[in-house]
Design a protein around this motif. Structure first.
Motif, short mmCIF file in Angstrom:
data_model
loop_
_atom_site.label_atom_id
_atom_site.label_comp_id
_atom_site.label_asym_id
_atom_site.label_seq_id
_atom_site.Cartn_x
_atom_site.Cartn_y
_atom_site.Cartn_z
N VAL A 1 0.86 -1.19 0.00
CA VAL A 1 0.00 0.00 0.00
C VAL A 1 0.90 1.24 0.00
O VAL A 1 1.86 1.30 0.77
N PRO A 2 0.62 2.24 -0.85
CA PRO A 2 1.47 3.44 -0.89
C PRO A 2 1.58 4.11 0.48
O PRO A 2 0.60 4.25 1.20
N GLU A 3 2.79 4.48 0.82
CA GLU A 3 3.07 5.11 2.11
C GLU A 3 2.17 6.30 2.39
O GLU A 3 1.69 6.49 3.51
N ASN A 4 1.91 7.12 1.38
CA ASN A 4 1.14 8.34 1.61
C ASN A 4 -0.30 8.07 2.02
O ASN A 4 -0.94 8.91 2.66
N LEU A 5 -0.83 6.89 1.71
CA LEU A 5 -2.21 6.58 2.07
C LEU A 5 -2.36 6.24 3.55
O LEU A 5 -3.44 6.43 4.13
N VAL A 6 -1.30 5.73 4.15
CA VAL A 6 -1.42 5.22 5.53
C VAL A 6 -0.31 5.76 6.43
O VAL A 6 -0.01 5.17 7.47
N GLN A 7 0.28 6.88 6.07
CA GLN A 7 1.41 7.39 6.84
C GLN A 7 1.03 7.77 8.27
O GLN A 7 1.87 7.80 9.17
N ASP A 8 -0.26 8.04 8.51
CA ASP A 8 -0.72 8.39 9.86
C ASP A 8 -1.45 7.24 10.55
O ASP A 8 -2.03 7.43 11.63
N ALA A 9 -1.44 6.06 9.96
CA ALA A 9 -2.17 4.93 10.53
C ALA A 9 -1.58 4.50 11.86
O ALA A 9 -0.36 4.50 12.05
N LYS A 10 -2.45 4.15 12.81
CA LYS A 10 -2.04 3.67 14.12
C LYS A 10 -2.74 2.34 14.39
O LYS A 10 -3.87 2.11 13.95
#
Length: 222
Positions: free
Chosen positions: A55-64
């Motif tokens: 999954v592209p980093e920018n889509l989930v960079q804030d995922a916790k």
């Protein structure tokens, strides 16, 4: 088809990310309940057309971990042991809430009936035995967890976790990006943890082996 899942894996994957979690739905009262597949919680791993389905980093960079995400699934795409894979609309992934960080929530999500992880007690599954495995994600409660740094002959280092599950010790590399950042900042992160839960993922083939990875680590202090 819109689905909800609790994020339990947030792992680095060839420069991008691998996120995954257990599917949930709202009942008539609006309460979140676990979706089961047989007698086990159903896992969802969103994949894309990038290498290895990352999954592209920018889509989930804030995922916790423990975030609850909504996703629009366009196709279920199981791939052998990676039976949890789904294709999705890249614009649909969004955080809608978060699950409370407590033992009662994690207890209903963890695996407690499998005697081993991915059909053996070792660090990896050999290529000629991968057809014995029909899943690639599981959440377990780690007994006697220990974080350590391994140094290789090449000079490289790797942060790993040892723990026991069902009487067997597992020794796995940590790929949970947030946990690694926290551990590097504070090596005593486990000192006050009453319970530790680990999402173990089975990786893609590497030199004839599918390695087990610690793709999510949750510490609870109650």
């Amino acid at each position: 088809m819109k689905k909800l899942f609790i994020c339990l894996a947030n792992s680095k994957k060839y420069g991008e990310r691998c996120v995954a979690g257990i599917e949930v739905k709202r009942n008539d009262k609006g309460t979140l309940v676990i979706v089961n597949k047989g007698n086990k919680p159903k896992w969802i791993r969103p994949v894309t057309n990038l290498d290895y389905g990352a999954v592209p980093e920018n889509l989930v960079q804030d995922a916790k971990l423990l975030d609850i995400y909504e996703i629009d699934i366009t196709e279920e795409t199981p791939n052998g042991y990676q039976s949890e894979n789904v294709k999705f609309n890249l614009k649909s992934l969004k955080r809608i809430s978060s699950l409370g960080l407590n033992n009662s929530n994690l207890e209903v999500l963890k695996e407690n009936s499998r005697s081993t992880l991915f059909s053996n007690r070792g660090k990896a599954v050999p290529e000629d035995r991968i057809n014995d495995v029909d899943y690639s994600l599981v959440l377990v409660e780690a007994e006697n967890p220990e974080i350590f740094t391994k140094t290789y002959d090449s000079g490289g280092t790797q942060i790993r976790i040892k723990f026991h599950y069902k009487g067997n010790q597992y020794d796995l590399p940590i790929t949970d990006k947030d946990f690694l950042k926290k551990y590097i900042a504070d090596n005593s992160i486990f000192d006050n943890a009453d319970n530790v839960y680990v999402t173990v993922s089975l990786g893609v083939i590497h030199e004839g082996w599918h390695y087990k990875l610690a793709a999510g680590i949750i510490c609870i202090n109650e």
